[in-house]
Scaffold this motif. Structure first.
Motif, mmCIF file in Angstrom:
data_model
loop_
_atom_site.group_PDB
_atom_site.id
_atom_site.type_symbol
_atom_site.label_atom_id
_atom_site.label_comp_id
_atom_site.label_asym_id
_atom_site.label_seq_id
_atom_site.Cartn_x
_atom_site.Cartn_y
_atom_site.Cartn_z
ATOM 1 N N CYS A 136 -7.330 10.208 -10.084
ATOM 2 C CA CYS A 136 -6.477 9.649 -11.139
ATOM 3 C C CYS A 136 -5.291 8.892 -10.546
ATOM 4 N N PHE A 137 -4.918 7.800 -11.191
ATOM 5 C CA PHE A 137 -3.884 6.888 -10.678
ATOM 6 C C PHE A 137 -4.351 6.378 -9.311
ATOM 7 N N SER A 138 -5.537 5.794 -9.309
ATOM 8 C CA SER A 138 -6.234 5.531 -8.042
ATOM 9 C C SER A 138 -5.647 4.369 -7.256
ATOM 10 N N TYR A 139 -4.915 3.471 -7.933
ATOM 11 C CA TYR A 139 -4.446 2.234 -7.301
ATOM 12 C C TYR A 139 -5.636 1.552 -6.616
ATOM 13 N N THR A 140 -5.560 1.222 -5.328
ATOM 14 C CA THR A 140 -6.678 0.500 -4.698
ATOM 15 C C THR A 140 -7.737 1.452 -4.133
ATOM 16 N N GLY A 149 -7.698 4.415 -2.358
ATOM 17 C CA GLY A 149 -7.648 5.061 -1.036
ATOM 18 C C GLY A 149 -8.261 6.457 -1.014
ATOM 19 N N PHE A 150 -7.860 7.307 -1.970
ATOM 20 C CA PHE A 150 -8.429 8.665 -2.009
ATOM 21 C C PHE A 150 -9.944 8.601 -2.233
ATOM 22 N N GLY A 151 -10.362 7.651 -3.083
ATOM 23 C CA GLY A 151 -11.782 7.521 -3.396
ATOM 24 C C GLY A 151 -12.587 7.110 -2.176
ATOM 25 N N LEU A 173 -4.411 13.987 -8.630
ATOM 26 C CA LEU A 173 -3.410 13.437 -9.561
ATOM 27 C C LEU A 173 -2.248 12.886 -8.734
ATOM 28 N N ASP A 174 -2.204 11.570 -8.604
ATOM 29 C CA ASP A 174 -1.135 10.956 -7.801
ATOM 30 C C ASP A 174 -0.392 9.919 -8.642
ATOM 31 N N PRO A 175 0.385 10.407 -9.621
ATOM 32 C CA PRO A 175 1.006 9.474 -10.577
ATOM 33 C C PRO A 175 2.170 8.696 -9.974
ATOM 34 N N PRO A 176 2.594 7.622 -10.660
ATOM 35 C CA PRO A 176 3.828 6.950 -10.236
ATOM 36 C C PRO A 176 5.006 7.878 -10.484
ATOM 37 N N LYS A 177 6.182 7.426 -10.028
ATOM 38 C CA LYS A 177 7.402 8.226 -10.202
ATOM 39 C C LYS A 177 7.686 8.375 -11.702
ATOM 40 N N LYS A 233 -8.285 2.687 -17.588
ATOM 41 C CA LYS A 233 -7.860 3.492 -18.721
ATOM 42 C C LYS A 233 -6.563 4.235 -18.406
ATOM 43 N N ASP A 234 -5.855 4.573 -19.447
ATOM 44 C CA ASP A 234 -4.685 5.432 -19.313
ATOM 45 C C ASP A 234 -5.171 6.827 -18.884
ATOM 46 N N VAL A 235 -4.591 7.351 -17.816
ATOM 47 C CA VAL A 235 -5.056 8.637 -17.276
ATOM 48 C C VAL A 235 -4.933 9.759 -18.305
ATOM 49 N N PHE A 236 -3.813 9.795 -19.036
ATOM 50 C CA PHE A 236 -3.625 10.861 -20.039
ATOM 51 C C PHE A 236 -4.804 10.868 -21.017
ATOM 52 N N ALA A 237 -5.180 9.669 -21.486
ATOM 53 C CA ALA A 237 -6.273 9.557 -22.465
ATOM 54 C C ALA A 237 -7.600 9.959 -21.822
ATOM 55 N N VAL A 247 -9.607 6.143 -11.632
ATOM 56 C CA VAL A 247 -9.008 5.773 -12.921
ATOM 57 C C VAL A 247 -7.622 5.167 -12.704
ATOM 58 N N ASP A 248 -7.415 3.982 -13.276
ATOM 59 C CA ASP A 248 -6.102 3.322 -13.174
ATOM 60 C C ASP A 248 -6.000 2.322 -14.329
ATOM 61 N N VAL A 249 -4.770 2.000 -14.714
ATOM 62 C CA VAL A 249 -4.600 0.993 -15.778
ATOM 63 C C VAL A 249 -4.639 -0.429 -15.221
ATOM 64 N N SER A 250 -4.509 -0.564 -13.914
ATOM 65 C CA SER A 250 -4.398 -1.900 -13.331
ATOM 66 C C SER A 250 -5.761 -2.443 -12.904
ATOM 67 N N GLU A 251 -6.144 -3.538 -13.547
ATOM 68 C CA GLU A 251 -7.432 -4.160 -13.221
ATOM 69 C C GLU A 251 -7.416 -4.711 -11.793
ATOM 70 N N SER A 294 -2.849 13.242 2.989
ATOM 71 C CA SER A 294 -3.602 13.861 1.891
ATOM 72 C C SER A 294 -4.935 13.155 1.670
ATOM 73 N N ARG A 295 -4.985 11.860 2.002
ATOM 74 C CA ARG A 295 -6.284 11.176 1.908
ATOM 75 C C ARG A 295 -7.263 11.787 2.913
ATOM 76 N N ILE A 296 -6.764 12.089 4.107
ATOM 77 C CA ILE A 296 -7.632 12.716 5.126
ATOM 78 C C ILE A 296 -8.147 14.051 4.582
ATOM 79 N N ALA A 310 0.847 -1.207 0.000
ATOM 80 C CA ALA A 310 0.000 0.000 0.000
ATOM 81 C C ALA A 310 0.876 1.248 0.000
ATOM 82 N N TYR A 311 0.222 2.389 -0.326
ATOM 83 C CA TYR A 311 0.929 3.673 -0.292
ATOM 84 C C TYR A 311 0.551 4.398 1.000
ATOM 85 N N LEU A 312 1.223 4.001 2.070
ATOM 86 C CA LEU A 312 0.922 4.599 3.381
ATOM 87 C C LEU A 312 1.320 6.069 3.408
HETATM 88 N N1 SAH Z 1 -3.084 7.164 -5.230
HETATM 89 C C1 SAH Z 1 -2.731 5.812 -4.855
HETATM 90 C C2 SAH Z 1 -1.326 5.426 -5.263
HETATM 91 C C3 SAH Z 1 -1.011 5.627 -6.736
HETATM 92 S S1 SAH Z 1 0.287 4.629 -7.309
HETATM 93 C C4 SAH Z 1 -2.977 5.622 -3.352
HETATM 94 O O1 SAH Z 1 -3.214 6.594 -2.622
HETATM 95 O O2 SAH Z 1 -2.942 4.482 -2.899
HETATM 96 C C5 SAH Z 1 0.269 4.885 -9.012
HETATM 97 C C6 SAH Z 1 -0.826 4.132 -9.787
HETATM 98 O O3 SAH Z 1 -0.815 4.612 -11.116
HETATM 99 C C7 SAH Z 1 -0.659 2.627 -9.906
HETATM 100 O O4 SAH Z 1 -1.809 1.986 -9.409
HETATM 101 C C8 SAH Z 1 -0.507 2.345 -11.418
HETATM 102 O O5 SAH Z 1 -1.207 1.172 -11.831
HETATM 103 C C9 SAH Z 1 -1.164 3.554 -12.015
HETATM 104 N N2 SAH Z 1 -0.721 4.000 -13.350
HETATM 105 C C10 SAH Z 1 0.548 4.150 -13.806
HETATM 106 N N3 SAH Z 1 0.552 4.709 -15.042
HETATM 107 C C11 SAH Z 1 -0.747 4.926 -15.376
HETATM 108 C C12 SAH Z 1 -1.399 5.522 -16.506
HETATM 109 N N4 SAH Z 1 -0.701 5.978 -17.539
HETATM 110 N N5 SAH Z 1 -2.751 5.586 -16.486
HETATM 111 C C13 SAH Z 1 -3.468 5.109 -15.445
HETATM 112 N N6 SAH Z 1 -2.908 4.571 -14.346
HETATM 113 C C14 SAH Z 1 -1.572 4.468 -14.306
#
Ligand code: SAH
Length: 401
Positions: A232-236, A238-240, A304-308, A283-287, A254-258, A216-218, A209-211
């Motif tokens: 966006c980039f919701s992962y599991t 948490g923010f939602g 907007l909480d993208p990966p690195k 879906k891809d967040v950019f799209a 929105v996330d690409v990972s099912e 910011s979730r609070i 998890a992203y502890l």
């Molecule tokens: N906000 C989350 C952590 C985000 S981690 C939390 O609070 O727990 C980044 C997430 O972005 C990952 O789940 C990864 O699957 C997703 N991701 C990476 N590139 C993406 C893209 N182009 N479009 C949608 N999701 C993407």
């Protein structure tokens, strides 16, 4: 000159001692003038300047660009098992206030932040998850496990040392049960005594998890009453989940990972929240952002909480363009008076650069914004004063005017 630990010596080039004197813990390979023969992978070394003055003890990584990671600046300290044990105990004591806020998922050890370079320990309910990323820490594996067993006799220990960065240390990826029982596929940890976040210890990202985003979730919870929220980039999710708990009218994850989106769905049910208010969009967040801009959709709150994006200095420029792109689109989707919560976990993008990127994005989007709060990793992800790289997660809450 005494040699407390009878260790081998690494000598720095003239003038390269400055950062160690300021207690920054990394010695890069280019700073090294010479090293004794036959230093083993991960061995404790004594680092000296070009005039043989003691600088620190450190853990030697022969294959890494970070050649030595400092572990003590005190010449009289013995780098033995009990030093590691007491550092772990000190780290845990520092987290008491985070745990007492009602958090069952907590980072107990945060690598350089706790003077334990290359060691992460997270606790999720009755599971401890360890992740080792330096060959120096790898040598203390038994000590780490025994210390944790002693401190938490009722907990199971799982290892997630399956990060790609281990290759740079000449280490193979490894994961599995170290002690006790195997974790269920999904467990839930309570945050702030309120929302339960899904965690997949065995196959989730990092240790599950992203502890670090807890604070910011609070905040999202507090901003969400009656709001339409895009996560966006919701992962599991948490923010939602925090948005729903805070009374959001609608939430889109929105996330690409099912796998992540499925976990997010189970999280809604587990927290007895209304699934009718949620959408899970693979879906891809950019799209997706582009589509929504084209449709003219607006939200009260966009996260907007993208990966690195910036993995190395070589791709920093490209990463900045990526950040600017999503922030431009994100800002275009926020109603007047609404908020964009935007983050970067790239250590290479410092807070000033990040603000500049978001400011440029606002110019591109033709919107005016005001920073109503600066955001950061929660306190269990300790920031070392001399090592700014440990402050990696930064964010802005921008109100659109
Ligand atoms: N906000 C989350 C952590 C985000 S981690 C939390 O609070 O727990 C980044 C997430 O972005 C990952 O789940 C990864 O699957 C997703 N991701 C990476 N590139 C993406 C893209 N182009 N479009 C949608 N999701 C993407």
């Amino acid at each position: 000159m005494s040699k407390t630990n009878n260790e081998k010596t690494v000598t720095l080039n003239e003038g390269r001692e400055k950062s160690l004197i300021r207690r920054h813990p990394w010695v890069f390979s280019k700073a090294v003038l010479k090293a004794d023969d036959d230093i083993k992978k991960g061995e404790t070394v004594r680092v000296v300047d070009s005039k043989n003055n003691f600088l620190c003890y450190g853990l030697y990584s022969p294959e890494s660009q970070i050649r030595v990671r400092a572990i003590s600046f005190d010449e009289n300290v013995k780098i033995k098992e009990d030093l590691i044990s007491s550092r772990i105990e000190d780290a845990i004591a520092l987290r008491a206030h985070v745990i007492s806020r009602g958090n069952d998922g907590v980072r107990l050890v945060s690598s350089e932040g706790d003077l334990l370079p290359g060691l992460i320990v997270d606790k999720y309910n009755e599971y401890l998850v360890i992740s080792i990323s330096s060959c120096g820490m790898e040598r203390f594996f038994d000590t780490i496990v025994n210390t944790l067993k002693k401190l938490y006799p009722d907990c199971s220990i799982y290892e997630r040392s399956d990060t790609k960065s281990r290759a740079k240390e000449g280490l193979k990826e490894r994961k599995g049960v170290v002690f006790g029982k195997e974790p269920e596929d999904t467990i839930y940890v309570k945050e702030e005594g309120s929302v339960s976040i899904p965690v997949d210890i065995k196959n989730g990202h990092k240790t599950g998890a992203y502890l670090d985003q807890r604070l910011s979730r609070i905040r999202v919870g507090a901003l969400s009453k009656g709001a339409e929220v895009l996560n966006c980039f919701s992962y599991t999710g948490g923010f939602g989940l925090w948005a729903l708990k805070g009374g959001a009218k609608k939430i889109e994850n929105v996330d690409v990972s099912e796998l992540a989106l499925n976990a997010a769905k189970t999280g809604v049910a587990f927290n007895h929240l209304d699934p009718g208010h949620c959408r899970f969009i693979k879906k891809d967040v950019f799209a997706y952002l582009r589509e929504q801009v084209e449709k003219g959709v607006k939200y009260d709150l966009v996260v907007l909480d993208p990966p690195k994006f910036a993995e190395s200095a070589a791709n920093l420029k490209k990463a900045c363009r990526g950040y600017q792109d999503i922030n431009r689109l994100g800002l275009m989707l926020v109603k007047k008076g609404g908020h964009l919560l935007t983050f970067s976990c790239s250590g290479l993008v410092d807070p000033a650069l990040f603000q500049k990127i978001v400011a440029d994005a606002a110019l591109d989007a033709h919107v005016d914004g005001r920073v109503v709060a600066t955001l950061r990793q929660d306190e269990d992800h300790v920031v070392s004063l001399p090592c700014p790289e440990t402050f990696y997660l930064k964010g802005l809450d921008v109100m659109v005017l």
